[in-house]
Enzyme design. Structure first.
Site, PDB file in Angstrom:
ATOM      1  N   GLU A  16     -19.799  10.097  39.558  1.00 21.16           N
ATOM      2  CA  GLU A  16     -18.919   9.427  40.531  1.00 21.16           C
ATOM      3  C   GLU A  16     -17.479   9.907  40.494  1.00 21.16           C
ATOM      4  OE1 GLU A  16     -18.848   5.116  40.325  1.00 21.16           O
ATOM      5  OE2 GLU A  16     -17.822   5.026  42.262  1.00 21.16           O
ATOM      6  N   ASP A  43     -23.056   7.113  36.782  1.00 25.75           N
ATOM      7  CA  ASP A  43     -21.992   6.181  37.169  1.00 25.75           C
ATOM      8  C   ASP A  43     -21.439   5.613  35.864  1.00 25.75           C
ATOM      9  OD1 ASP A  43     -21.613   3.619  39.721  1.00 25.75           O
ATOM     10  OD2 ASP A  43     -20.269   4.304  38.132  1.00 25.75           O
ATOM     11  N   ILE A  93     -18.996   3.532  35.093  1.00 25.08           N
ATOM     12  CA  ILE A  93     -18.889   2.072  35.163  1.00 25.08           C
ATOM     13  C   ILE A  93     -19.373   1.657  36.553  1.00 25.08           C
ATOM     14  CG2 ILE A  93     -17.439   0.014  35.086  1.00 25.08           C
ATOM     15  CD1 ILE A  93     -15.521   1.423  33.239  1.00 25.08           C
ATOM     16  N   ASP A  94     -20.626   1.199  36.613  1.00 25.43           N
ATOM     17  CA  ASP A  94     -21.121   0.691  37.894  1.00 25.43           C
ATOM     18  C   ASP A  94     -20.750  -0.788  37.976  1.00 25.43           C
ATOM     19  OD1 ASP A  94     -22.464   0.889  40.352  1.00 25.43           O
ATOM     20  OD2 ASP A  94     -24.154  -0.174  39.462  1.00 25.43           O
ATOM     21  N   THR A 118     -17.289  -1.511  39.190  1.00 23.60           N
ATOM     22  CA  THR A 118     -15.882  -1.399  38.777  1.00 23.60           C
ATOM     23  C   THR A 118     -15.072  -2.628  39.173  1.00 23.60           C
ATOM     24  OG1 THR A 118     -15.923   1.017  38.837  1.00 23.60           O
ATOM     25  CG2 THR A 118     -13.770  -0.032  39.032  1.00 23.60           C
ATOM     26  N   ASP A 120     -25.331   5.112  41.650  1.00 25.50           N
ATOM     27  CA  ASP A 120     -25.581   3.673  41.503  1.00 25.50           C
ATOM     28  C   ASP A 120     -27.075   3.392  41.307  1.00 25.50           C
ATOM     29  OD1 ASP A 120     -23.260   3.311  44.199  1.00 25.50           O
ATOM     30  OD2 ASP A 120     -22.853   2.919  42.083  1.00 25.50           O
TER      31      ASP A 120
HETATM   32  C1  LIP Z   1     -20.651  -0.482  43.315  1.00 21.73           C
HETATM   33  C2  LIP Z   1     -22.123  -0.789  43.506  1.00 21.73           C
HETATM   34  C3  LIP Z   1     -22.304  -2.151  44.183  1.00 21.73           C
HETATM   35  C4  LIP Z   1     -21.618  -2.135  45.529  1.00 21.73           C
HETATM   36  C5  LIP Z   1     -20.144  -1.818  45.371  1.00 21.73           C
HETATM   37  C6  LIP Z   1     -19.924  -0.492  44.630  1.00 21.73           C
HETATM   38  P1  LIP Z   1     -19.186   1.195  41.873  1.00 21.73           P
HETATM   39  O1  LIP Z   1     -20.530   0.784  42.682  1.00 21.73           O
HETATM   40  O2  LIP Z   1     -22.765  -0.791  42.265  1.00 21.73           O
HETATM   41  O3  LIP Z   1     -23.653  -2.463  44.344  1.00 21.73           O
HETATM   42  O4  LIP Z   1     -21.788  -3.380  46.173  1.00 21.73           O
HETATM   43  O5  LIP Z   1     -19.558  -1.752  46.653  1.00 21.73           O
HETATM   44  O6  LIP Z   1     -20.408   0.563  45.421  1.00 21.73           O
HETATM   45  O7  LIP Z   1     -18.228   1.653  42.937  1.00 21.73           O
HETATM   46  O8  LIP Z   1     -18.675   0.016  41.161  1.00 21.73           O
HETATM   47  O9  LIP Z   1     -19.603   2.316  40.977  1.00 21.73           O
END
Ligand code: LIP
Length: 299
Positions: free
Chosen positions: A92, A109, A111-112, A114, A240
């Site tokens: 990412e 990713d 930190i998924d 964030t 993600d």
């Molecule tokens: C997030 C996703 C989440 C989505 C957020 C964002 P990130 O990824 O895991 O499901 O709703 O908009 O895309 O940006 O935190 O890596």
């Protein structure tokens, strides 16, 4: 030359990914602890990306640098080279535009979730998937605040903290918990589509509950764990989804594109369900709300 990895290499690759995820999780935990201790020297280093609500922090970058540094030392022979070499990286923060090819690729990713991380919430974690021929073949999702590590290798089952997991198998929306999301894109069309889908799930299908968390990887692994019965979202990225899709498939879950087609890591959306019945309902609801077009401009 075909790009194939034998079981031994994939097993070792998953262990390398777990080690890297644990290192990134420790960085996240250090941040949580400093915030909980009201450390006056603590700096989150928050910034924005595509929109004012698409957040990134210095910890996203620090976690990704750590993961990539660790995985760069994992070498294997594949493709047209007879020399061991690292896999490709699609990540990412530092490799977002890396083309996904048939080659073994780490899809990361750091930190998924964030936004949840920024708000000191539990629903965030590290997602490291391995894709070969553009398909997830192994993955780890580590959720530090929940102390849960989900792992899977295609064909070898799915696990949470080393214990086998299975989807709920729920087929009836009246007995199901659905999970949707809060998009970065806040146009009237996007919000209208989401409101319409949430309304229909509650008013017409009488679901037990709706949930909305901040991490797609957590949502998908929650379906694998059996605590969510169906999740769907568009605007999400390959990083993600990659690891968690492997885990969900190995837990007996159903994975589809929101238009009902085969799942595609690069089509920025998916349905994750405990049964074909709930998957079909989610696809139908998304279609009638024109959901993908409302958020991504095409069906
Ligand atoms: C997030 C996703 C989440 C989505 C957020 C964002 P990130 O990824 O895991 O499901 O709703 O908009 O895309 O940006 O935190 O890596």
């Amino acid at each position: 030359m075909p790009v194939e990895l034998n079981d031994e290499v994939i097993q070792k690759a998953l262990q390398a990914a777990v080690d890297a995820a644990q290192a990134a999780g420790a960085i996240m935990d250090e941040c949580f602890e400093r915030r909980c201790n009201h450390d006056a020297t603590f700096e989150l280093g928050m910034d924005t990306k595509s929109t004012a609500v698409d957040l990134v922090t210095q910890y996203d970058r620090k976690c990704e640098d750590t993961v990539i540094e660790m995985l760069s030392s994992f070498l294997a022979v594949y493709g047209d080279s007879s020399e061991p070499r690292p896999f490709r990286f699609l990540s990412e923060e530092s490799h977002p535009d890396e083309p996904l090819t048939d080659d073994p690729t780490w899809v990361i990713d750091p930190i998924d979730g964030t936004t949840s991380f920024v708000h000191n919430s539990f629903d965030c974690g590290v997602s490291i998937g391995l894709a070969v021929h553009r398909q997830p073949v192994a993955g780890v999702v580590l959720l530090p605040r929940l102390k849960e590590t989900f792992t899977a290798i295609a064909g070898q089952g799915a696990f949470c903290n080393g214990k086998p997991i299975r989807v709920s198998g729920c087929e009836d929306p009246k007995r199901a918990v659905f999970c949707t999301h809060c998009p970065y894109k806040r146009t009237p069309e996007a919000l209208s589509a989401l409101t319409k889908m949430n309304y229909e799930l509650m008013a017409d299908h009488g679901v037990h509950a709706l949930r909305s968390y901040g991490s797609a990887a957590m949502d998908i692994t929650s379906v694998a764990f059996g605590r969510i019965d169906c999740y769907f979202e568009v605007c999400i990225q390959s990083w993600d989804m990659c690891a968690a899709v492997c885990i969900l498939r190995e837990a007996g879950g159903v994975v589809r594109d929101v238009n009902g087609a085969e799942f595609d890591l690069m089509r920025r959306g998916m349905v994750a369900a405990s049964s074909p019945e709930l998957a079909a309902l989610a696809v139908d609801i998304c279609h009638r709300a024109n959901y993908r077009t409302a958020l991504l401009g095409s069906p």
